[in-house]
Design an enzyme around this catalytic site. Structure first.
Site, PDB file in Angstrom:
ATOM      1  N   GLU A 178       0.818  -1.224   0.000  1.00 53.64           N
ATOM      2  CA  GLU A 178       0.000   0.000   0.000  1.00 53.64           C
ATOM      3  C   GLU A 178       0.848   1.269   0.000  1.00 53.64           C
ATOM      4  OE1 GLU A 178      -2.697   0.472   3.328  1.00 53.64           O
ATOM      5  OE2 GLU A 178      -3.571   2.287   2.483  1.00 53.64           O
ATOM      6  N   LYS A 220      -2.567  -2.091  -3.106  1.00 50.40           N
ATOM      7  CA  LYS A 220      -3.615  -1.241  -2.520  1.00 50.40           C
ATOM      8  C   LYS A 220      -3.250   0.214  -2.760  1.00 50.40           C
ATOM      9  CE  LYS A 220      -6.037  -0.245   1.814  1.00 50.40           C
ATOM     10  NZ  LYS A 220      -6.743  -0.864   2.933  1.00 50.40           N
TER      11      LYS A 220
HETATM   12  P1  13P Z   1      -9.397   4.032   4.189  1.00 48.21           P
HETATM   13  O1  13P Z   1     -10.273   3.278   3.187  1.00 48.21           O
HETATM   14  O2  13P Z   1     -10.181   4.652   5.300  1.00 48.21           O
HETATM   15  O3  13P Z   1      -8.432   4.932   3.498  1.00 48.21           O
HETATM   16  O4  13P Z   1      -8.544   2.921   4.931  1.00 48.21           O
HETATM   17  C1  13P Z   1      -7.959   1.926   4.210  1.00 48.21           C
HETATM   18  C2  13P Z   1      -6.672   1.552   4.826  1.00 48.21           C
HETATM   19  O5  13P Z   1      -6.471   0.417   5.211  1.00 48.21           O
HETATM   20  C3  13P Z   1      -5.621   2.579   4.915  1.00 48.21           C
HETATM   21  O6  13P Z   1      -4.405   1.988   5.254  1.00 48.21           O
END
Ligand code: 13P
Length: 341
Positions: A178, A220
Protein backbone atom coordinates in the site's frame (compact mmCIF):
# COMPACT_ATOMS: atom_id res chain seq x y z
CA UNK A 1 4.38 -22.48 -1.53
CA UNK A 2 3.96 -20.21 -4.52
CA UNK A 3 0.70 -21.96 -5.49
CA UNK A 4 -0.61 -21.42 -1.96
CA UNK A 5 0.25 -17.71 -2.05
CA UNK A 6 -1.25 -17.21 -5.49
CA UNK A 7 -4.47 -18.95 -4.48
CA UNK A 8 -4.88 -16.70 -1.43
CA UNK A 9 -4.19 -13.57 -3.47
CA UNK A 10 -6.83 -14.63 -5.99
CA UNK A 11 -9.34 -15.37 -3.28
CA UNK A 12 -8.79 -11.88 -1.83
CA UNK A 13 -9.95 -10.35 -5.11
CA UNK A 14 -12.66 -12.89 -5.99
CA UNK A 15 -15.51 -11.58 -8.17
CA UNK A 16 -17.87 -9.29 -6.28
CA UNK A 17 -15.83 -9.43 -3.09
CA UNK A 18 -13.43 -7.03 -1.43
CA UNK A 19 -11.51 -6.40 1.75
CA UNK A 20 -12.66 -4.77 4.99
CA UNK A 21 -9.87 -2.66 6.48
CA UNK A 22 -10.62 -2.91 10.22
CA UNK A 23 -7.00 -2.45 11.31
CA UNK A 24 -7.31 1.00 12.87
CA UNK A 25 -4.50 1.50 15.35
CA UNK A 26 -5.38 2.41 18.95
CA UNK A 27 -5.05 6.11 18.12
CA UNK A 28 -7.19 5.97 14.99
CA UNK A 29 -10.01 3.90 16.50
CA UNK A 30 -10.11 6.35 19.42
CA UNK A 31 -10.63 9.16 16.92
CA UNK A 32 -13.46 7.23 15.22
CA UNK A 33 -15.09 6.42 18.58
CA UNK A 34 -14.72 10.01 19.78
CA UNK A 35 -16.75 11.07 16.74
CA UNK A 36 -19.68 8.86 17.84
CA UNK A 37 -19.29 9.53 21.55
CA UNK A 38 -18.01 6.08 22.49
CA UNK A 39 -15.16 5.48 24.89
CA UNK A 40 -12.33 3.48 23.31
CA UNK A 41 -12.05 0.57 25.74
CA UNK A 42 -10.88 -2.92 24.87
CA UNK A 43 -14.45 -4.25 25.31
CA UNK A 44 -16.02 -1.54 23.16
CA UNK A 45 -13.49 -2.16 20.40
CA UNK A 46 -14.27 -5.87 20.65
CA UNK A 47 -18.05 -5.35 20.62
CA UNK A 48 -17.87 -3.08 17.62
CA UNK A 49 -15.67 -5.35 15.55
CA UNK A 50 -17.63 -8.41 16.61
CA UNK A 51 -20.82 -6.89 15.21
CA UNK A 52 -19.11 -6.34 11.86
CA UNK A 53 -17.73 -9.88 11.73
CA UNK A 54 -21.13 -11.37 12.59
CA UNK A 55 -23.01 -9.42 9.91
CA UNK A 56 -24.48 -10.85 6.69
CA UNK A 57 -22.00 -8.83 4.66
CA UNK A 58 -19.15 -11.11 5.58
CA UNK A 59 -20.08 -14.28 3.69
CA UNK A 60 -21.46 -12.36 0.73
CA UNK A 61 -19.14 -9.44 0.09
CA UNK A 62 -15.99 -9.59 2.25
CA UNK A 63 -13.10 -11.75 1.01
CA UNK A 64 -10.77 -10.75 3.83
CA UNK A 65 -10.47 -8.54 6.91
CA UNK A 66 -7.35 -6.60 7.89
CA UNK A 67 -6.99 -6.80 11.67
CA UNK A 68 -4.95 -4.92 14.23
CA UNK A 69 -2.66 -6.81 16.63
CA UNK A 70 -5.15 -6.48 19.49
CA UNK A 71 -8.08 -7.80 17.42
CA UNK A 72 -6.36 -10.89 16.04
CA UNK A 73 -5.92 -12.05 19.64
CA UNK A 74 -9.40 -11.08 20.88
CA UNK A 75 -12.36 -13.31 21.64
CA UNK A 76 -16.04 -12.52 21.05
CA UNK A 77 -18.32 -12.10 24.03
CA UNK A 78 -19.19 -15.82 23.94
CA UNK A 79 -15.51 -16.80 23.87
CA UNK A 80 -15.18 -17.54 20.14
CA UNK A 81 -11.97 -16.07 18.75
CA UNK A 82 -12.78 -13.17 16.40
CA UNK A 83 -10.52 -14.85 13.84
CA UNK A 84 -12.86 -17.88 13.89
CA UNK A 85 -15.89 -15.66 13.19
CA UNK A 86 -14.13 -14.39 10.08
CA UNK A 87 -13.13 -17.88 8.97
CA UNK A 88 -16.62 -19.26 9.60
CA UNK A 89 -17.95 -16.68 7.14
CA UNK A 90 -15.51 -17.99 4.52
CA UNK A 91 -13.43 -14.83 4.75
CA UNK A 92 -9.66 -14.61 5.26
CA UNK A 93 -8.08 -12.99 8.33
CA UNK A 94 -5.25 -10.54 7.60
CA UNK A 95 -3.01 -8.40 9.79
CA UNK A 96 -1.53 -4.91 9.69
CA UNK A 97 2.17 -5.36 10.42
CA UNK A 98 3.70 -1.93 9.95
CA UNK A 99 4.52 0.08 13.05
CA UNK A 100 3.30 3.37 11.64
CA UNK A 101 4.71 6.30 9.68
CA UNK A 102 7.41 8.20 11.62
CA UNK A 103 9.18 11.48 10.77
CA UNK A 104 12.01 10.79 8.34
CA UNK A 105 15.47 12.28 9.01
CA UNK A 106 16.46 15.13 6.67
CA UNK A 107 13.00 15.07 5.07
CA UNK A 108 10.97 17.73 6.91
CA UNK A 109 7.23 17.07 6.56
CA UNK A 110 7.71 13.50 5.35
CA UNK A 111 7.49 10.10 6.99
CA UNK A 112 9.03 6.66 6.67
CA UNK A 113 7.01 3.63 7.69
CA UNK A 114 8.70 1.56 10.38
CA UNK A 115 8.38 -2.09 11.43
CA UNK A 116 10.92 -4.22 9.55
CA UNK A 117 13.01 -5.24 12.56
CA UNK A 118 11.90 -8.65 13.81
CA UNK A 119 9.13 -8.78 11.20
CA UNK A 120 10.00 -12.33 10.09
CA UNK A 121 9.34 -13.65 13.61
CA UNK A 122 6.13 -11.65 14.02
CA UNK A 123 4.80 -12.98 10.70
CA UNK A 124 5.34 -16.56 11.90
CA UNK A 125 3.27 -15.81 14.99
CA UNK A 126 0.52 -14.14 12.95
CA UNK A 127 0.43 -17.13 10.60
CA UNK A 128 -0.15 -19.41 13.59
CA UNK A 129 -2.92 -17.06 14.75
CA UNK A 130 -4.63 -17.52 11.36
CA UNK A 131 -3.43 -14.59 9.24
CA UNK A 132 -2.94 -15.43 5.58
CA UNK A 133 -2.30 -11.90 4.32
CA UNK A 134 -0.76 -8.72 5.72
CA UNK A 135 -0.75 -4.99 5.13
CA UNK A 136 1.96 -2.32 5.20
CA UNK A 137 1.11 1.29 4.42
CA UNK A 138 3.59 3.83 3.09
CA UNK A 139 2.39 7.42 3.31
CA UNK A 140 3.22 9.86 0.54
CA UNK A 141 2.09 13.41 1.05
CA UNK A 142 1.96 16.06 -1.65
CA UNK A 143 3.13 19.62 -1.04
CA UNK A 144 4.56 21.10 -4.22
CA UNK A 145 5.57 24.33 -2.47
CA UNK A 146 8.00 22.28 -0.32
CA UNK A 147 9.07 19.79 -3.01
CA UNK A 148 7.21 16.99 -1.25
CA UNK A 149 7.45 14.12 -1.94
CA UNK A 150 11.23 14.02 -2.14
CA UNK A 151 13.19 11.33 -3.95
CA UNK A 152 14.75 10.38 -0.60
CA UNK A 153 11.46 9.65 1.12
CA UNK A 154 9.69 8.06 -1.83
CA UNK A 155 12.60 5.70 -2.48
CA UNK A 156 13.00 4.72 1.18
CA UNK A 157 9.28 3.99 1.54
CA UNK A 158 9.22 1.90 -1.63
CA UNK A 159 12.25 -0.04 -0.44
CA UNK A 160 10.63 -0.75 2.94
CA UNK A 161 7.44 -1.93 1.21
CA UNK A 162 9.45 -4.35 -0.91
CA UNK A 163 11.43 -5.67 2.08
CA UNK A 164 8.14 -6.22 3.93
CA UNK A 165 6.58 -7.96 0.91
CA UNK A 166 9.51 -10.38 0.59
CA UNK A 167 9.37 -11.24 4.30
CA UNK A 168 5.63 -11.89 4.00
CA UNK A 169 5.96 -14.23 1.06
CA UNK A 170 8.71 -16.15 2.80
CA UNK A 171 6.25 -16.63 5.71
CA UNK A 172 3.49 -17.87 3.30
CA UNK A 173 1.56 -14.64 3.83
CA UNK A 174 0.25 -12.55 0.92
CA UNK A 175 1.45 -8.93 1.18
CA UNK A 176 -0.93 -6.07 0.51
CA UNK A 177 1.44 -3.43 -0.81
CA UNK A 178 0.00 0.00 0.00
CA UNK A 179 1.72 3.16 -1.20
CA UNK A 180 -0.88 5.79 -0.27
CA UNK A 181 -0.60 9.15 -1.96
CA UNK A 182 -2.70 11.33 0.35
CA UNK A 183 -5.58 13.47 -0.87
CA UNK A 184 -4.90 16.17 1.74
CA UNK A 185 -3.97 19.59 0.38
CA UNK A 186 -4.96 21.67 -2.61
CA UNK A 187 -3.02 20.05 -5.48
CA UNK A 188 -4.85 19.32 -8.73
CA UNK A 189 -5.71 15.92 -10.15
CA UNK A 190 -2.77 15.88 -12.56
CA UNK A 191 -0.33 16.40 -9.69
CA UNK A 192 -1.87 13.38 -7.99
CA UNK A 193 -1.42 11.47 -11.25
CA UNK A 194 2.25 12.44 -11.57
CA UNK A 195 3.15 11.60 -7.97
CA UNK A 196 1.20 8.33 -8.02
CA UNK A 197 2.90 7.32 -11.26
CA UNK A 198 6.31 8.00 -9.70
CA UNK A 199 5.40 6.10 -6.53
CA UNK A 200 4.07 3.04 -8.38
CA UNK A 201 7.02 2.88 -10.79
CA UNK A 202 9.41 3.05 -7.82
CA UNK A 203 7.50 0.45 -5.80
CA UNK A 204 7.48 -2.09 -8.66
CA UNK A 205 11.17 -1.52 -9.28
CA UNK A 206 11.93 -2.24 -5.60
CA UNK A 207 9.61 -5.27 -5.59
CA UNK A 208 11.61 -6.62 -8.53
CA UNK A 209 14.94 -6.11 -6.75
CA UNK A 210 13.61 -7.83 -3.60
CA UNK A 211 12.43 -10.80 -5.75
CA UNK A 212 8.80 -10.45 -4.76
CA UNK A 213 6.44 -12.72 -6.66
CA UNK A 214 3.88 -10.42 -8.27
CA UNK A 215 1.33 -13.24 -8.66
CA UNK A 216 1.27 -13.60 -4.88
CA UNK A 217 0.54 -10.01 -3.84
CA UNK A 218 -2.26 -7.47 -3.91
CA UNK A 219 -1.71 -3.77 -4.62
CA UNK A 220 -3.62 -1.24 -2.52
CA UNK A 221 -3.30 2.16 -4.17
CA UNK A 222 -5.07 5.50 -3.95
CA UNK A 223 -7.28 6.63 -6.79
CA UNK A 224 -6.27 9.60 -8.93
CA UNK A 225 -8.19 12.48 -7.34
CA UNK A 226 -7.53 16.16 -6.72
CA UNK A 227 -6.61 17.28 -3.19
CA UNK A 228 -9.59 17.80 -0.89
CA UNK A 229 -8.94 21.54 -0.83
CA UNK A 230 -8.34 21.87 -4.61
CA UNK A 231 -10.29 24.63 -6.35
CA UNK A 232 -11.47 22.25 -9.07
CA UNK A 233 -12.90 18.87 -8.19
CA UNK A 234 -13.08 16.06 -10.75
CA UNK A 235 -15.97 14.17 -12.30
CA UNK A 236 -16.41 10.45 -11.65
CA UNK A 237 -15.50 9.77 -15.29
CA UNK A 238 -12.23 11.72 -15.02
CA UNK A 239 -11.17 9.97 -11.80
CA UNK A 240 -11.92 6.58 -13.36
CA UNK A 241 -10.13 7.32 -16.62
CA UNK A 242 -6.99 8.74 -14.97
CA UNK A 243 -6.78 6.03 -12.31
CA UNK A 244 -7.04 3.24 -14.87
CA UNK A 245 -4.53 4.99 -17.10
CA UNK A 246 -1.87 5.29 -14.40
CA UNK A 247 -2.43 1.71 -13.25
CA UNK A 248 -2.10 0.37 -16.80
CA UNK A 249 1.15 2.30 -17.17
CA UNK A 250 2.65 1.03 -13.91
CA UNK A 251 1.16 -2.26 -12.67
CA UNK A 252 2.29 -5.48 -14.39
CA UNK A 253 -0.51 -7.82 -15.44
CA UNK A 254 1.04 -10.60 -13.30
CA UNK A 255 -0.49 -8.84 -10.27
CA UNK A 256 -3.83 -10.61 -9.70
CA UNK A 257 -5.70 -7.73 -8.18
CA UNK A 258 -5.83 -4.12 -7.10
CA UNK A 259 -7.87 -3.26 -4.00
CA UNK A 260 -8.26 0.47 -3.50
CA UNK A 261 -8.15 2.44 -0.25
CA UNK A 262 -10.90 5.02 0.20
CA UNK A 263 -8.61 7.66 1.68
CA UNK A 264 -11.24 10.13 2.87
CA UNK A 265 -13.56 10.03 -0.14
CA UNK A 266 -17.27 10.06 0.67
CA UNK A 267 -18.90 6.63 0.86
CA UNK A 268 -20.74 7.11 -2.39
CA UNK A 269 -17.76 8.61 -4.26
CA UNK A 270 -15.61 5.60 -3.33
CA UNK A 271 -18.31 3.31 -4.70
CA UNK A 272 -19.05 5.34 -7.84
CA UNK A 273 -15.35 5.62 -8.75
CA UNK A 274 -14.75 1.89 -8.43
CA UNK A 275 -17.85 1.11 -10.47
CA UNK A 276 -16.85 3.52 -13.25
CA UNK A 277 -13.39 1.96 -13.52
CA UNK A 278 -14.73 -1.57 -13.74
CA UNK A 279 -17.27 -0.45 -16.36
CA UNK A 280 -14.39 0.81 -18.54
CA UNK A 281 -13.45 -2.87 -18.99
CA UNK A 282 -10.45 -4.44 -20.69
CA UNK A 283 -8.38 -4.55 -17.48
CA UNK A 284 -5.61 -7.13 -16.92
CA UNK A 285 -6.24 -7.38 -13.16
CA UNK A 286 -9.26 -7.48 -10.87
CA UNK A 287 -10.29 -4.17 -9.31
CA UNK A 288 -11.98 -4.10 -5.93
CA UNK A 289 -12.19 -2.35 -2.57
CA UNK A 290 -10.11 -2.50 0.58
CA UNK A 291 -11.96 0.28 2.34
CA UNK A 292 -11.77 1.36 5.94
CA UNK A 293 -13.74 4.56 6.32
CA UNK A 294 -15.98 4.09 3.25
CA UNK A 295 -17.24 0.76 4.68
CA UNK A 296 -17.35 1.70 8.34
CA UNK A 297 -18.49 5.31 8.67
CA UNK A 298 -22.17 4.32 8.28
CA UNK A 299 -22.18 1.36 10.71
CA UNK A 300 -20.19 3.35 13.28
CA UNK A 301 -22.77 6.11 13.22
CA UNK A 302 -25.68 3.66 13.37
CA UNK A 303 -24.13 1.77 16.29
CA UNK A 304 -23.01 4.70 18.46
CA UNK A 305 -21.98 2.25 21.17
CA UNK A 306 -25.52 1.05 21.95
CA UNK A 307 -26.35 -2.63 22.10
CA UNK A 308 -29.88 -1.97 20.81
CA UNK A 309 -28.38 -0.51 17.61
CA UNK A 310 -26.35 -3.59 16.67
CA UNK A 311 -28.90 -4.77 14.08
CA UNK A 312 -29.08 -1.32 12.48
CA UNK A 313 -25.29 -1.07 12.38
CA UNK A 314 -25.00 -4.49 10.76
CA UNK A 315 -27.59 -3.50 8.16
CA UNK A 316 -25.65 -0.29 7.41
CA UNK A 317 -22.41 -2.22 6.98
CA UNK A 318 -24.05 -4.86 4.80
CA UNK A 319 -25.57 -2.14 2.63
CA UNK A 320 -22.21 -0.40 2.03
CA UNK A 321 -20.50 -3.72 1.36
CA UNK A 322 -23.29 -4.66 -1.07
CA UNK A 323 -22.95 -1.35 -2.95
CA UNK A 324 -19.20 -1.84 -3.25
CA UNK A 325 -19.64 -5.44 -4.33
CA UNK A 326 -21.92 -4.25 -7.15
CA UNK A 327 -19.27 -1.63 -8.04
CA UNK A 328 -16.52 -4.26 -8.17
CA UNK A 329 -18.70 -6.09 -10.70
CA UNK A 330 -19.43 -2.86 -12.62
CA UNK A 331 -23.13 -3.27 -11.82
CA UNK A 332 -23.77 -0.42 -9.39
CA UNK A 333 -26.20 2.43 -10.11
CA UNK A 334 -26.90 5.54 -8.06
CA UNK A 335 -30.48 4.27 -7.96
CA UNK A 336 -29.39 1.24 -5.91
CA UNK A 337 -28.37 3.70 -3.19
CA UNK A 338 -31.72 5.48 -3.16
CA UNK A 339 -33.70 2.24 -3.26
CA UNK A 340 -32.03 1.05 -0.11
CA UNK A 341 -32.08 4.40 1.66
P1 13P B 1 -9.40 4.03 4.19
O1 13P B 1 -10.27 3.28 3.19
O2 13P B 1 -10.18 4.65 5.30
O3 13P B 1 -8.43 4.93 3.50
O4 13P B 1 -8.54 2.92 4.93
C1 13P B 1 -7.96 1.93 4.21
C2 13P B 1 -6.67 1.55 4.83
O5 13P B 1 -6.47 0.42 5.21
C3 13P B 1 -5.62 2.58 4.92
O6 13P B 1 -4.41 1.99 5.25
Amino acid sequence: MTAELDAIAQKMVADGKGILAADESSGTIKKRFDAIGVESTEDNRRDYRELLFRSDAMAKYISGVILYDETIRQKAKDGTPLVSLIQQAGSIPGIKVDAGAKPQPFCPGETITEGLDGLGGRLKEYYDLGARFAKWRAVIDIDTTRHIPSYTSLRANAHALARYAALCQEAKIVPIVEPEVLMDGSHDIDTCYRVTEWALKTVFEELYYQRVRLEGMVLKPNMIVPGKKAATQASVAEVAEKTVRVLKACVPSAVPGIAFLSGGQSDEDATAHLDAMVKLGGLPWKLTYSYGRALQAAPQKAWSGKVENVGKAQAAFTHRAHMNSLAALGQWTAEDERKAA
